[in-house]
Motif scaffolding. Structure first.
Motif, PDB file in Angstrom:
ATOM      1  N   GLY A   1       0.390  -1.299  -0.159  1.00 50.05           N
ATOM      2  CA  GLY A   1       0.361  -0.328   0.131  1.00 50.05           C
ATOM      3  C   GLY A   1       0.743   1.067   0.105  1.00 50.05           C
ATOM      4  O   GLY A   1       0.641   1.697   0.756  1.00 50.05           O
TER       5      GLY A   1
ATOM      6  N   HIS B   1      -4.164  -2.951   1.568  1.00 49.73           N
ATOM      7  CA  HIS B   1      -3.634  -1.150   1.624  1.00 49.73           C
ATOM      8  C   HIS B   1      -3.209  -1.575  -0.156  1.00 49.73           C
ATOM      9  O   HIS B   1      -3.125  -0.021  -0.621  1.00 49.73           O
TER      10      HIS B   1
ATOM     11  N   MET C   1      -7.432   3.309  -6.139  1.00 46.80           N
ATOM     12  CA  MET C   1      -7.919   4.828  -6.017  1.00 46.80           C
ATOM     13  C   MET C   1      -6.914   5.231  -7.205  1.00 46.80           C
ATOM     14  O   MET C   1      -7.121   6.474  -7.986  1.00 46.80           O
TER      15      MET C   1
ATOM     16  N   SER D   1       5.545  -0.052   0.510  1.00 45.46           N
ATOM     17  CA  SER D   1       5.321   0.709   1.958  1.00 45.46           C
ATOM     18  C   SER D   1       6.337   0.931   2.727  1.00 45.46           C
ATOM     19  O   SER D   1       6.812  -0.580   3.196  1.00 45.46           O
TER      20      SER D   1
HETATM   21  C1  LIG Z   1      -3.944   6.801  -0.435  1.00 44.01           C
HETATM   22  C2  LIG Z   1      -3.100   6.361   0.368  1.00 44.01           C
HETATM   23  C3  LIG Z   1      -1.292   6.536  -0.465  1.00 44.01           C
HETATM   24  C4  LIG Z   1      -0.529   6.045   0.334  1.00 44.01           C
HETATM   25  N1  LIG Z   1       0.521   6.065   0.365  1.00 44.01           N
HETATM   26  C5  LIG Z   1       1.867   5.637   1.054  1.00 44.01           C
HETATM   27  C6  LIG Z   1       3.404   5.675   0.776  1.00 44.01           C
HETATM   28  O1  LIG Z   1       3.392   6.237  -0.683  1.00 44.01           O
HETATM   29  N2  LIG Z   1       4.174   5.020   0.699  1.00 44.01           N
HETATM   30  C7  LIG Z   1       4.086   4.613   2.456  1.00 44.01           C
HETATM   31  O2  LIG Z   1       4.620   3.904   2.319  1.00 44.01           O
HETATM   32  N3  LIG Z   1       3.072   4.689   2.913  1.00 44.01           N
HETATM   33  C8  LIG Z   1       1.823   4.912   2.299  1.00 44.01           C
HETATM   34  N4  LIG Z   1       0.433   4.619   2.332  1.00 44.01           N
HETATM   35  C9  LIG Z   1       0.411   4.008   4.017  1.00 44.01           C
HETATM   36  C10 LIG Z   1       0.096   2.784   4.013  1.00 44.01           C
HETATM   37  O3  LIG Z   1      -0.938   2.835   3.119  1.00 44.01           O
HETATM   38  C11 LIG Z   1      -0.258   2.287   5.306  1.00 44.01           C
HETATM   39  O4  LIG Z   1       1.478   2.204   6.215  1.00 44.01           O
HETATM   40  C12 LIG Z   1      -0.188   0.901   5.307  1.00 44.01           C
HETATM   41  O5  LIG Z   1      -0.016   0.197   6.543  1.00 44.01           O
HETATM   42  C13 LIG Z   1       0.440  -0.169   4.029  1.00 44.01           C
HETATM   43  O6  LIG Z   1       0.156  -1.570   4.323  1.00 44.01           O
HETATM   44  P1  LIG Z   1       0.667  -2.559   3.693  1.00 44.01           P
HETATM   45  O7  LIG Z   1       2.414  -2.800   4.099  1.00 44.01           O
HETATM   46  O8  LIG Z   1       0.058  -4.028   4.433  1.00 44.01           O
HETATM   47  O9  LIG Z   1       0.236  -2.448   2.226  1.00 44.01           O
HETATM   48  C14 LIG Z   1      -0.157   5.045   1.683  1.00 44.01           C
HETATM   49  C15 LIG Z   1      -2.082   5.079   2.372  1.00 44.01           C
HETATM   50  C16 LIG Z   1      -2.875   5.447   1.110  1.00 44.01           C
HETATM   51  C17 LIG Z   1      -3.957   5.450   2.328  1.00 44.01           C
END
Ligand SMILES: Cc1cc2nc3c(=O)[nH]c(=O)nc-3n(C[C@H](O)[C@H](O)[C@H](O)COP(=O)(O)O)c2cc1C
Length: 185
Positions: free
Chosen positions: A9, A37, A44, A86
């Motif tokens: 995400g 995410h 999006m 992320s």
């Molecule tokens: C629209 C949106 C954009 C995001 N962009 C980033 C990003 O560019 N880098 C990042 O580290 N987290 C970003 N996040 C936060 C992560 O989605 C969040 O920390 C999430 O827990 C990551 O989980 P995952 O690694 O399991 O997908 C964003 C969240 C949203 C809603």
């Protein structure tokens, strides 16, 4: 060649889609894992239905399925790319937390000394993220931030995305024509 592709995400979901398209073009076998995410941000940032994205892979596993093959070192794969990655997933991998399929498959790569390519997207970077980057680079991962170069005179959005994915393909050792190389016509 068999590669696990993770999409987590972070912003830059289009990088993950472009990578899947390119791996399909080059005939690499792909096992795909997208975090919750990651799916949200794909929705999006792109107009491509999730099913169309998943169809680019040979097999799709759920991120909460820790019984899936990539969770085990006995499942043979050549490497893994998390693109985009992320800071949350990145930091978990750096500290050895393996509570999802993406983070577990990455941990498997590190322990089995397989190629792990991480495309972390965040700006600016805190000292915590920078330290985690050093930890993972020292552990053998390739930390490949999505920062396109401009010496090839990009003209379109696609040119910028292709440059980053071309660097990922170079790291994987898969031939591509995604950008013009320095020193060539
Ligand atoms: C629209 C949106 C954009 C995001 N962009 C980033 C990003 O560019 N880098 C990042 O580290 N987290 C970003 N996040 C936060 C992560 O989605 C969040 O920390 C999430 O827990 C990551 O989980 P995952 O690694 O399991 O997908 C964003 C969240 C949203 C809603």
């Amino acid at each position: 060649m068999r590669v696990v592709v993770g999409i987590s995400g972070a912003s830059g979901a289009i990088y993950g889609v472009r990578l899947l398209q390119e791996l399909k073009n080059t005939g690499v076998e792909v096992a795909l894992v997208i975090t919750g995410h990651g799916k949200e941000i794909l929705g999006m940032e792109t107009d491509i239905p999730l099913t169309n994205i998943e169809e680019l892979a040979d097999v799709v596993y759920s991120d909460d399925d820790l019984t899936a093959p990539p969770a085990s070192g006995s499942y043979l794969f050549d490497g893994m790319v998390i693109c985009p990655c992320s800071m949350s997933s990145f930091s978990k991998i750096a500290t050895g937390i393996s509570d999802s399929l993406i983070t577990r498959a990455a941990a498997v790569c590190l322990k089995e000394k397989r190629k792990l390519i991480l495309v972390p997207r965040e700006a600016p970077l805190s000292t915590i993220y920078l330290r985690n980057m050093l930890v993972l680079a020292e552990a053998g991962a390739v930390v490949l931030p999505p920062s396109p170069a401009f010496y090839h005179r990009p003209r379109t959005f696609d040119d910028l995305v292709n440059f980053v994915i071309g660097k990922v393909m170079d790291s994987l050792g898969v031939e591509h024509q995604l950008f013009r190389r320095w020193g060539t016509e």
